[in-house]
Write an enzyme that holds these catalytic residues in place. Sequence first.
Site, PDB file in Angstrom:
ATOM      1  N   HIS A   1      -2.638   7.137   7.181  1.00 30.25           N
ATOM      2  CA  HIS A   1      -1.678   8.072   6.583  1.00 30.25           C
ATOM      3  C   HIS A   1      -2.361   9.365   6.126  1.00 30.25           C
ATOM      4  CE1 HIS A   1       2.165   6.087   6.624  1.00 30.25           C
ATOM      5  NE2 HIS A   1       1.724   5.001   6.025  1.00 30.25           N
TER       6      HIS A   1
ATOM      7  N   GLY B   1       0.839  -1.186   0.000  1.00 27.83           N
ATOM      8  CA  GLY B   1       0.000   0.000   0.000  1.00 27.83           C
ATOM      9  C   GLY B   1       0.876   1.238   0.000  1.00 27.83           C
TER      10      GLY B   1
ATOM     11  N   CYS C   1       6.116  -0.079   7.477  1.00 25.45           N
ATOM     12  CA  CYS C   1       5.714   1.104   6.725  1.00 25.45           C
ATOM     13  C   CYS C   1       6.887   1.567   5.864  1.00 25.45           C
ATOM     14  CB  CYS C   1       5.308   2.215   7.693  1.00 25.45           C
ATOM     15  SG  CYS C   1       4.743   3.711   6.873  1.00 25.45           S
ATOM     16  N   LEU C   2       6.603   1.855   4.594  1.00 23.14           N
ATOM     17  CA  LEU C   2       7.667   2.303   3.686  1.00 23.14           C
ATOM     18  C   LEU C   2       8.281   3.621   4.150  1.00 23.14           C
ATOM     19  CD1 LEU C   2       5.880   1.482   0.314  1.00 23.14           C
ATOM     20  CD2 LEU C   2       7.761   0.199   1.377  1.00 23.14           C
TER      21      LEU C   2
ATOM     22  N   GLN D   1       2.801   9.887   1.614  1.00 22.57           N
ATOM     23  CA  GLN D   1       4.112   9.234   1.616  1.00 22.57           C
ATOM     24  C   GLN D   1       4.971   9.676   0.440  1.00 22.57           C
ATOM     25  OE1 GLN D   1       2.297   5.102   2.339  1.00 22.57           O
ATOM     26  NE2 GLN D   1       4.230   5.017   3.450  1.00 22.57           N
TER      27      GLN D   1
ATOM     28  N   HIS E   1      -4.302   0.918   7.640  1.00 28.54           N
ATOM     29  CA  HIS E   1      -2.950   1.493   7.696  1.00 28.54           C
ATOM     30  C   HIS E   1      -2.852   2.698   6.755  1.00 28.54           C
ATOM     31  CE1 HIS E   1       1.611   0.978   7.899  1.00 28.54           C
ATOM     32  NE2 HIS E   1       1.445   1.840   6.911  1.00 28.54           N
ATOM     33  N   GLU E   2      -3.324   2.519   5.511  1.00 28.66           N
ATOM     34  CA  GLU E   2      -3.216   3.604   4.521  1.00 28.66           C
ATOM     35  C   GLU E   2      -4.154   4.756   4.861  1.00 28.66           C
ATOM     36  OE1 GLU E   2      -0.713   3.429   2.767  1.00 28.66           O
ATOM     37  OE2 GLU E   2      -0.345   1.297   3.103  1.00 28.66           O
TER      38      GLU E   2
HETATM   39 NI    NI Z   1       2.732   3.226   5.984  1.00 27.21          NI
END
Ligand code: NI
Length: 192
Positions: free
Chosen positions: A155, A49, A109-110, A54, A151-152
């Site tokens: 963000h 995701g 998480c990226l 991000q 999760h997304e």
């Molecule tokens: Ni993340």
Amino acid sequence: MPVRPIVRLGHPALRTPAEPVDQTHLSDPQFQILIDDMFETMLASGGVGLAAPQLGIGLQLFAYAVVDPDAASDSAEDGGEEQQPELKVLINPAIDPRPGELIYDWEGCLSIPDLRGLVPRHPEVRVHATGRNGQPIDYRVEGYEARIVQHEYDHLNGVVFLDRMRDLRSLAFGAEWEEFLTEEDHEDAQVG
Ligand code: NI
């Protein structure tokens, strides 16, 4: 479709609530390119995701990918080709959790490279959103997909998975997580 740089924890975009996408932006070719780039960046980074903040873009949209686990294992058993993930994008999403006990599972998480932690999430959520062509979206997701969506969605509100953890003692780096904390054949932590 270029891969774009992912911002990391400390970048203000990750802590700033994102703005709704104006419907008129959907017909802007640059906006459609952004969506394609989000998928490209997510797949190139090994994530499941990716939310616009991000990429340092304060708009309410995120991309994610789901692979049907049954279809994937069938295909592996048959020695068939690896199943392509289904790519989804949600614009201006709202989520409505179904009441029920929270479920703990590993996330990464990226924007917080290499760390994994146990995060409680709702087992099922209803999603309302707009699709990339302006179509209304209304569906229920559960399990794996529900975790990615939550999760997304976080963000878009300046929230990261660390904020959702109830106990920071499960935090681990990827290599140590592999060595000490996961079982064989366990799927990788879901990273978004
Ligand atoms: Ni993340």
